[in-house]
Design a protein around this motif. Structure first.
Motif, PDB file in Angstrom:
ATOM      1  N   UNK A 154       0.912  -1.107   0.118  1.00  0.00           N
ATOM      2  CA  UNK A 154       0.075   0.061   0.024  1.00  0.00           C
ATOM      3  C   UNK A 154       0.874   1.222   0.176  1.00  0.00           C
ATOM      4  N   UNK A 155       2.050   1.394   0.654  1.00  0.00           N
ATOM      5  CA  UNK A 155       2.792   2.591   0.507  1.00  0.00           C
ATOM      6  C   UNK A 155       3.344   2.912  -0.695  1.00  0.00           C
ATOM      7  N   UNK A 156       3.678   1.746  -1.347  1.00  0.00           N
ATOM      8  CA  UNK A 156       4.308   1.890  -2.655  1.00  0.00           C
ATOM      9  C   UNK A 156       3.382   2.338  -3.641  1.00  0.00           C
ATOM     10  N   UNK A 157       2.154   1.850  -3.622  1.00  0.00           N
ATOM     11  CA  UNK A 157       1.112   2.259  -4.701  1.00  0.00           C
ATOM     12  C   UNK A 157       0.560   3.739  -4.111  1.00  0.00           C
ATOM     13  N   UNK A 158       0.999   4.234  -2.715  1.00  0.00           N
ATOM     14  CA  UNK A 158       0.579   5.359  -2.733  1.00  0.00           C
ATOM     15  C   UNK A 158       1.616   6.550  -2.899  1.00  0.00           C
ATOM     16  N   UNK A 159       2.862   6.235  -2.559  1.00  0.00           N
ATOM     17  CA  UNK A 159       4.116   7.209  -2.334  1.00  0.00           C
ATOM     18  C   UNK A 159       5.094   6.776  -3.361  1.00  0.00           C
ATOM     19  N   UNK A 160       5.132   5.643  -3.870  1.00  0.00           N
ATOM     20  CA  UNK A 160       6.203   5.306  -4.846  1.00  0.00           C
ATOM     21  C   UNK A 160       7.323   4.753  -4.010  1.00  0.00           C
ATOM     22  N   UNK A 161       8.489   5.221  -4.638  1.00  0.00           N
ATOM     23  CA  UNK A 161       9.718   4.590  -3.879  1.00  0.00           C
ATOM     24  C   UNK A 161       9.892   5.462  -2.426  1.00  0.00           C
ATOM     25  N   UNK A 162       9.556   6.382  -2.535  1.00  0.00           N
ATOM     26  CA  UNK A 162       9.561   7.159  -0.986  1.00  0.00           C
ATOM     27  C   UNK A 162       8.960   6.297   0.117  1.00  0.00           C
ATOM     28  N   UNK A 163       7.651   5.992  -0.208  1.00  0.00           N
ATOM     29  CA  UNK A 163       6.853   5.163   0.587  1.00  0.00           C
ATOM     30  C   UNK A 163       7.548   3.738   0.946  1.00  0.00           C
ATOM     31  N   UNK A 164       7.867   3.201  -0.194  1.00  0.00           N
ATOM     32  CA  UNK A 164       8.734   1.909   0.026  1.00  0.00           C
ATOM     33  C   UNK A 164       9.962   1.945   0.909  1.00  0.00           C
TER      34      UNK A 164
END
Length: 197
Positions: A154-164
């Motif tokens: 969910x973090x990658x789908x919302x924030x991309x590489x930063x969330x990941x």
């Protein structure tokens, strides 16, 4: 080995959830991080024979002192590498790709924190290898992987590489670092000697 699996899983998540371009950008943006991580990891590996001999002989006080010094040196070099990542990784990516890839400075800051955290846990993992007892830590990376996958998608789908990267750092600190520090109390006299400097 563990860092390469994490990097591969991060790239796979980005390619499935965001896009192949995001995964390619991530792979390029984390090259200096991977190189720094491998360099710092060699410190504990190269000191393993001498430390193992001290442990086998039962020279606990000397073993604790030497291991603490090696770990502090590794984390110090990781801190220098982290400063280098923050200062120059974005410029390196732009120079390497002739401006075709744009990398975020906030991602460099997360990579810097991840470099320091993984260097600490790699030293603590090496401690159990030196002692010849992997039993207390055998499930830590599996548990971290389960938590990471559940939060990273969910973090990658919302924030991309930063969330990941944010999820990767937080998961590593909350799960792996905490469990390694707790487990290492069975071998080391005190882990404060590593953490305080």
């Amino acid at each position: 080995m563990g860092s390469q699996l994490v990097n591969a899983s991060q790239i796979m998540i980005l390619s499935r959830v965001v896009s192949l371009n995001a995964a390619a950008t991530f792979a390029i943006g984390t090259k200096l991080f991977t190189m720094s991580q491998q360099f710092v990891g060699r410190i504990i590996e190269s000191s393993a024979p001498g430390l193992t001999e001290m442990f086998v002989r039962g020279d606990t006080a000397r073993f604790n002192l030497r291991f603490t010094n090696v770990a502090i040196f590794a984390i110090f070099l990781a801190s220098l590498g982290a400063a280098g990542l923050v200062a120059g990784n974005t410029a390196f990516v732009v120079l390497w790709t002739s401006g075709a890839i744009h990398w975020n400075l906030a991602c460099d800051a997360l990579l810097a924190g991840l470099l320091i955290a993984t260097s600490l846990t790699r030293c603590l993992m090496g401690l159990f290898g030196l002692a010849g007892n992997l039993r207390p830590i055998r499930h830590i990376y599996f548990f971290e992987g389960c938590v990471f996958i559940a939060l990273a998608i969910p973090a990658a789908s919302r924030f991309g590489a930063f969330g990941l990267l944010l999820v990767s750092l937080l998961t590593h600190l909350a799960v792996t670092t905490t469990l390694f520090l707790r487990a290492s109390r069975t071998i080391l006299i005190s882990v404060k000697g590593i953490l305080i400097p």
